[in-house]
Design a protein around this motif. Sequence first.
Motif, PDB file in Angstrom:
ATOM      1  N   TYR A  32     -23.496 -32.158  85.748  1.00 17.56           N
ATOM      2  CA  TYR A  32     -22.053 -32.382  85.780  1.00 17.56           C
ATOM      3  C   TYR A  32     -21.553 -32.519  87.211  1.00 17.56           C
ATOM      4  O   TYR A  32     -22.284 -32.334  88.183  1.00 17.56           O
ATOM      5  N   ILE A  33     -20.271 -32.849  87.363  1.00 23.14           N
ATOM      6  CA  ILE A  33     -19.705 -33.149  88.674  1.00 23.14           C
ATOM      7  C   ILE A  33     -19.810 -31.962  89.631  1.00 23.14           C
ATOM      8  O   ILE A  33     -20.000 -32.142  90.836  1.00 23.14           O
ATOM      9  N   GLY A  34     -19.728 -30.732  89.132  1.00 26.77           N
ATOM     10  CA  GLY A  34     -19.821 -29.570  90.001  1.00 26.77           C
ATOM     11  C   GLY A  34     -21.137 -29.491  90.755  1.00 26.77           C
ATOM     12  O   GLY A  34     -21.191 -28.992  91.889  1.00 26.77           O
ATOM     13  N   TYR A  35     -22.193 -29.978  90.153  1.00 28.02           N
ATOM     14  CA  TYR A  35     -23.507 -30.011  90.806  1.00 28.02           C
ATOM     15  C   TYR A  35     -23.449 -30.902  92.045  1.00 28.02           C
ATOM     16  O   TYR A  35     -23.963 -30.552  93.112  1.00 28.02           O
ATOM     17  N   PHE A  36     -22.806 -32.046  91.907  1.00 24.24           N
ATOM     18  CA  PHE A  36     -22.723 -32.985  93.029  1.00 24.24           C
ATOM     19  C   PHE A  36     -21.699 -32.538  94.063  1.00 24.24           C
ATOM     20  O   PHE A  36     -21.822 -32.877  95.243  1.00 24.24           O
ATOM     21  N   GLN A  37     -20.708 -31.768  93.648  1.00 24.43           N
ATOM     22  CA  GLN A  37     -19.822 -31.146  94.620  1.00 24.43           C
ATOM     23  C   GLN A  37     -20.600 -30.151  95.489  1.00 24.43           C
ATOM     24  O   GLN A  37     -20.374 -30.067  96.704  1.00 24.43           O
ATOM     25  N   LEU A  48     -18.928 -32.509  81.353  1.00 21.95           N
ATOM     26  CA  LEU A  48     -19.998 -33.294  80.751  1.00 21.95           C
ATOM     27  C   LEU A  48     -20.913 -33.827  81.851  1.00 21.95           C
ATOM     28  O   LEU A  48     -20.662 -33.644  83.037  1.00 21.95           O
ATOM     29  N   SER A  49     -21.976 -34.501  81.450  1.00 20.53           N
ATOM     30  CA  SER A  49     -22.896 -35.114  82.399  1.00 20.53           C
ATOM     31  C   SER A  49     -22.165 -36.017  83.380  1.00 20.53           C
ATOM     32  O   SER A  49     -21.122 -36.601  83.068  1.00 20.53           O
ATOM     33  N   ILE A  50     -22.749 -36.175  84.557  1.00 22.56           N
ATOM     34  CA  ILE A  50     -22.180 -37.081  85.555  1.00 22.56           C
ATOM     35  C   ILE A  50     -22.089 -38.501  85.002  1.00 22.56           C
ATOM     36  O   ILE A  50     -21.254 -39.295  85.460  1.00 22.56           O
ATOM     37  N   ALA A  51     -22.894 -38.810  83.990  1.00 29.65           N
ATOM     38  CA  ALA A  51     -22.812 -40.133  83.370  1.00 29.65           C
ATOM     39  C   ALA A  51     -21.417 -40.381  82.821  1.00 29.65           C
ATOM     40  O   ALA A  51     -20.889 -41.501  82.898  1.00 29.65           O
ATOM     41  N   ASP A  52     -20.788 -39.353  82.277  1.00 34.94           N
ATOM     42  CA  ASP A  52     -19.439 -39.486  81.735  1.00 34.94           C
ATOM     43  C   ASP A  52     -18.443 -39.786  82.846  1.00 34.94           C
ATOM     44  O   ASP A  52     -17.597 -40.670  82.710  1.00 34.94           O
ATOM     45  N   VAL A  53     -18.523 -39.068  83.934  1.00 39.57           N
ATOM     46  CA  VAL A  53     -17.615 -39.282  85.062  1.00 39.57           C
ATOM     47  C   VAL A  53     -17.760 -40.710  85.587  1.00 39.57           C
ATOM     48  O   VAL A  53     -16.773 -41.403  85.839  1.00 39.57           O
ATOM     49  N   LEU A  54     -19.001 -41.149  85.750  1.00 36.99           N
ATOM     50  CA  LEU A  54     -19.251 -42.489  86.267  1.00 36.99           C
ATOM     51  C   LEU A  54     -18.697 -43.569  85.348  1.00 36.99           C
ATOM     52  O   LEU A  54     -18.220 -44.609  85.802  1.00 36.99           O
ATOM     53  N   MET A  55     -18.756 -43.324  84.045  1.00 37.26           N
ATOM     54  CA  MET A  55     -18.319 -44.319  83.073  1.00 37.26           C
ATOM     55  C   MET A  55     -16.802 -44.519  83.046  1.00 37.26           C
ATOM     56  O   MET A  55     -16.323 -45.578  82.657  1.00 37.26           O
ATOM     57  N   PHE A  56     -16.057 -43.501  83.474  1.00 38.45           N
ATOM     58  CA  PHE A  56     -14.596 -43.584  83.364  1.00 38.45           C
ATOM     59  C   PHE A  56     -13.858 -43.629  84.695  1.00 38.45           C
ATOM     60  O   PHE A  56     -12.670 -43.962  84.723  1.00 38.45           O
ATOM     61  N   CYS A  57     -14.515 -43.297  85.778  1.00 39.44           N
ATOM     62  CA  CYS A  57     -13.842 -43.194  87.074  1.00 39.44           C
ATOM     63  C   CYS A  57     -14.282 -44.307  88.018  1.00 39.44           C
ATOM     64  O   CYS A  57     -15.483 -44.512  88.234  1.00 39.44           O
ATOM     65  N   GLY A  58     -13.321 -44.992  88.604  1.00 33.07           N
ATOM     66  CA  GLY A  58     -13.613 -45.985  89.615  1.00 33.07           C
ATOM     67  C   GLY A  58     -13.923 -45.333  90.949  1.00 33.07           C
ATOM     68  O   GLY A  58     -13.900 -44.100  91.082  1.00 33.07           O
ATOM     69  N   PRO A  59     -14.212 -46.130  91.975  1.00 29.91           N
ATOM     70  CA  PRO A  59     -14.617 -45.581  93.279  1.00 29.91           C
ATOM     71  C   PRO A  59     -13.656 -44.553  93.865  1.00 29.91           C
ATOM     72  O   PRO A  59     -14.087 -43.507  94.355  1.00 29.91           O
TER      73      PRO A  59
END
Length: 235
Positions: A13-18, A209-220
Amino acid sequence: MIAAIMQPYLLPYIGYFQLIAAADVFVIYDDVQYMRGGWINRNRILLNGAPHWLTLPVEHSGEVRTQIRDTRYQLTEANLKKLSGQLDAAYRKAPRAAAVRPLLEAILATRDPNVAGFNAAAIGAVRQALGIGTKIVRASEIGRDTSLTGQAAVIDICRRLGADHYVNAAGGVDLYAGEAFAAQGLRLSFIRSQAPPYRQFAEPFVANLSIADVLMFCGPDQLAEQVAAYNLVAA
């Protein structure tokens, strides 16, 4: 230098990449015991408005204590096709599907069955896509003292890397003592995620959710905001 350490999760999830972004060097903790039922070989995606498990099966050797670096995925065509199909079913209509699909396909094309190797490659690919420049190393590559566990192991890794500040996920607040780190010349902080909700297919928003979800809905621009939405709290 700030260091952070975490086991290699599958499309976390996004917290991991933070946590990665908060550090100068991020250590993939691959020489610790593989735990079944955790996040190492699975994560959650949004399917039909609800969280759904996305799992890549592993081979079980029968050993009671197997390290992550010694665990292997069952990278069969059937398993990879199932995983790809689940992602497609979940996100084919997402606004960023066309842009993100090549990244996910490249990750699934990784043919290293080693769990640590596969996950590290995936984490590195997503890190690059998110514009995070943090250096990533594997614990098994730094010659650490593997007889140490818990807090002592973390301090040992930090000292070997030359770090003077260690950042841990918020869930470890009861596992580490600031005094023990300070005695070794180390600052200890915990990361608190403040990632804002983003528009998915419909309400209500499903978080973490998985980072895949964030990537699918969020632009740059939204991705940059998501990565930066955290603060560090001193121990």
